[in-house]
Design an enzyme around this catalytic site. Sequence first.
Site, PDB file in Angstrom:
ATOM      1  N   SER A  54       0.418  -0.960   0.078  1.00 49.40           N
ATOM      2  CA  SER A  54       0.065  -0.097   0.276  1.00 49.40           C
ATOM      3  C   SER A  54       0.855   1.313   0.105  1.00 49.40           C
ATOM      4  CB  SER A  54      -1.121  -0.201   1.125  1.00 49.40           C
ATOM      5  OG  SER A  54      -1.946   1.362   1.582  1.00 49.40           O
ATOM      6  N   ARG A 303      -0.172  -3.587  -6.913  1.00 49.69           N
ATOM      7  CA  ARG A 303      -1.554  -4.534  -6.703  1.00 49.69           C
ATOM      8  C   ARG A 303      -3.013  -3.691  -7.093  1.00 49.69           C
ATOM      9  NH1 ARG A 303      -5.392  -7.505  -5.150  1.00 49.69           N
ATOM     10  NH2 ARG A 303      -5.400  -8.698  -2.936  1.00 49.69           N
ATOM     11  N   THR A 339      -6.437   2.240   4.511  1.00 46.17           N
ATOM     12  CA  THR A 339      -6.404   1.286   5.803  1.00 46.17           C
ATOM     13  C   THR A 339      -7.371   1.291   7.267  1.00 46.17           C
ATOM     14  OG1 THR A 339      -3.874   0.850   4.954  1.00 46.17           O
ATOM     15  CG2 THR A 339      -3.988   0.389   7.519  1.00 46.17           C
ATOM     16  N   CYS A 495      -0.547  -7.030 -17.434  1.00 43.29           N
ATOM     17  CA  CYS A 495       0.404  -7.662 -16.157  1.00 43.29           C
ATOM     18  C   CYS A 495       2.154  -7.397 -15.869  1.00 43.29           C
ATOM     19  CB  CYS A 495       0.266  -9.445 -16.722  1.00 43.29           C
ATOM     20  SG  CYS A 495       1.394 -10.176 -15.046  1.00 43.29           S
ATOM     21  N   CYS A 518       3.616 -14.328 -10.929  1.00 46.36           N
ATOM     22  CA  CYS A 518       2.608 -13.432 -10.280  1.00 46.36           C
ATOM     23  C   CYS A 518       2.833 -13.153  -8.471  1.00 46.36           C
ATOM     24  CB  CYS A 518       1.280 -15.242 -10.333  1.00 46.36           C
ATOM     25  SG  CYS A 518       0.176 -13.752  -9.553  1.00 46.36           S
ATOM     26  N   CYS A 521      -1.347  -9.496  -7.757  1.00 46.08           N
ATOM     27  CA  CYS A 521      -1.619  -8.267  -8.340  1.00 46.08           C
ATOM     28  C   CYS A 521      -3.238  -8.253  -8.352  1.00 46.08           C
ATOM     29  CB  CYS A 521      -1.124  -7.283  -8.871  1.00 46.08           C
ATOM     30  SG  CYS A 521      -1.106  -7.265 -10.814  1.00 46.08           S
ATOM     31  N   CYS A 524      -5.376  -9.609 -13.964  1.00 48.84           N
ATOM     32  CA  CYS A 524      -5.666 -10.417 -14.914  1.00 48.84           C
ATOM     33  C   CYS A 524      -7.574 -10.802 -14.221  1.00 48.84           C
ATOM     34  CB  CYS A 524      -5.168 -11.915 -14.871  1.00 48.84           C
ATOM     35  SG  CYS A 524      -4.793 -12.795 -13.976  1.00 48.84           S
TER      36      CYS A 524
END
Length: 549
Positions: A54, A303, A339, A495, A518, A521, A524
């Site tokens: 984050s 992310r 958060t 991606c 991978c 995130c 896709c």
Amino acid sequence: MERESMEFDVVIVGAGPAGLATACRLMQISQDADKEMTVCVVEKGSEVGAHILSGAVFEPKVLDELFSDWRDSDIPLNTKVTHDEIYLLSSESKSKLMSNSLVPKTMHNEGNYIISVGNLTRWLAEKAEGLGVEIFPGFAASEVLFNQDNSVKGILIGDMGVGANGEEKDSYMPGMELHAKYTVFSEGCRGHLGKELIAKYHLDNGKTPQHYGLGFKEIWKIPAEQHQEGKVVHTGGWPLNQGTSGGGFLYHMEDNQVAVGLIIDLNYKNPHISPFDEFQRYKQHPVISQTLTGGERLTYGARAIAKGGLNSLPKMSFPGGLLIGCDAGTLNFAKIKGTHTAMKSGIVAAQTLGEALMAGVEAGKDLDCFQSRIEQSWLHEELFQSRNFGPALHKFGTYLGGAFNFIDQNWFGGKFPITLRDETPDHADMGLAKDFTPIEYPKPDGKLSFDKLSSVYLSNTYHEEDQKCHLQLKDASTPIAVNLIKYNEPAQRYCPAGVYEVVAEGAENKFVINAQNCIHCKTCDIKDPSQNITWVTPEGGGGPNYPNM
């Protein structure tokens, strides 16, 4: 197969801020009532915080509700915000510093902290364990278990040691069932079990489709003379001015480190866009490069974030469980913060669960009073006031949308008597490749811009290669037969980790999935225009290992 099982009062899926806030408050309630309660948290990352990424500027008011003495503790909130700067980037070299008087008040950060959310979750995990919570890192919740009455019974921990061919290896270890009176799902944005539950119980009926952004982040160590601890920079405009929206950030942390990032809304139309390469371009702008030049890149990650807000927030309770935090979509996009809202949803969830458990409410009930409690909290008030923020930017663009949001937030306090909505799912906004000009991105210079593979290396991503692919295609022919023809197969570009490739084999093309790259995130699963890719959890412990993101 008959599996071993364990019984708990509450099982929590995901050791992020929401899940750990739930666990801590539940045990506080248990201790205050002097009544034993069993709470388990399952985390798919190799350790708590390994999958947490984050920005992040943190609003600490939620901590006053959870731990009133947090200021006297060793909590990793070390950098208080000193001042904000917001720039509009009009081109690759030009910018305008906005007057604070023209900035939506949600973008002001007085009293907030620049933090690592990963380190905050590690601190929360220590507090939770000190209160008696059992935390199991490295174990992935692979399935939801249901009772005969269709209520949630618990979760199944995924099998370990199953080869790509589906056969058991020497290291095979069958997954265990975790049963609970109530199960809380706090997997983060686009949680694969949360997605299943929303569909099964129709929790999103009457809601706007959820909308997403893809957030990139790097941490850099920079020369001391370029560092201003506590400074927060946000930007809008370039390079996101070709039918794309979003914004960038630069946060000056402690120890001469800065966090730099770019959020790209996933409703973009041009299939030739590469969000990763847009981020590399972004770092070349003088507003950003003057801080990074001469520095060293330490970490990289990406992310998806859920940014639909109140318009997209599903019903958060169902028989036997609750959906909280970014798994539901509680992020306040007007503040670019999720958060504190995630943690608040966890606190309200714990209060709801605690009351039910203390009163002996029958397991598996739909605790729909949770919804009304959310609606009576400051979390709902925040989301209501920011409900127009994202739709305004989508409908009117950065400049007109920004003007609308200034009026809505500063003049009307977020209570403008109109609610804007964006009813088109992000994947449906993808245009045809023939209608857009391909984009030639500059090659990385190795100083400010880099390639995907060297970036993934910095994310410390690891997966056991001989395992079933966790990126599942509904139809194996679609990437070549449909997506390549219509959209020039955009998975190659959206991606951020180089997972997807189209490789020529003689006269034919082959779609290749490099699942070991991978970084979880979820882009896709969100952006594929054919909705042909489903992200499911790999073996527990796999994925990125972020040290302090």
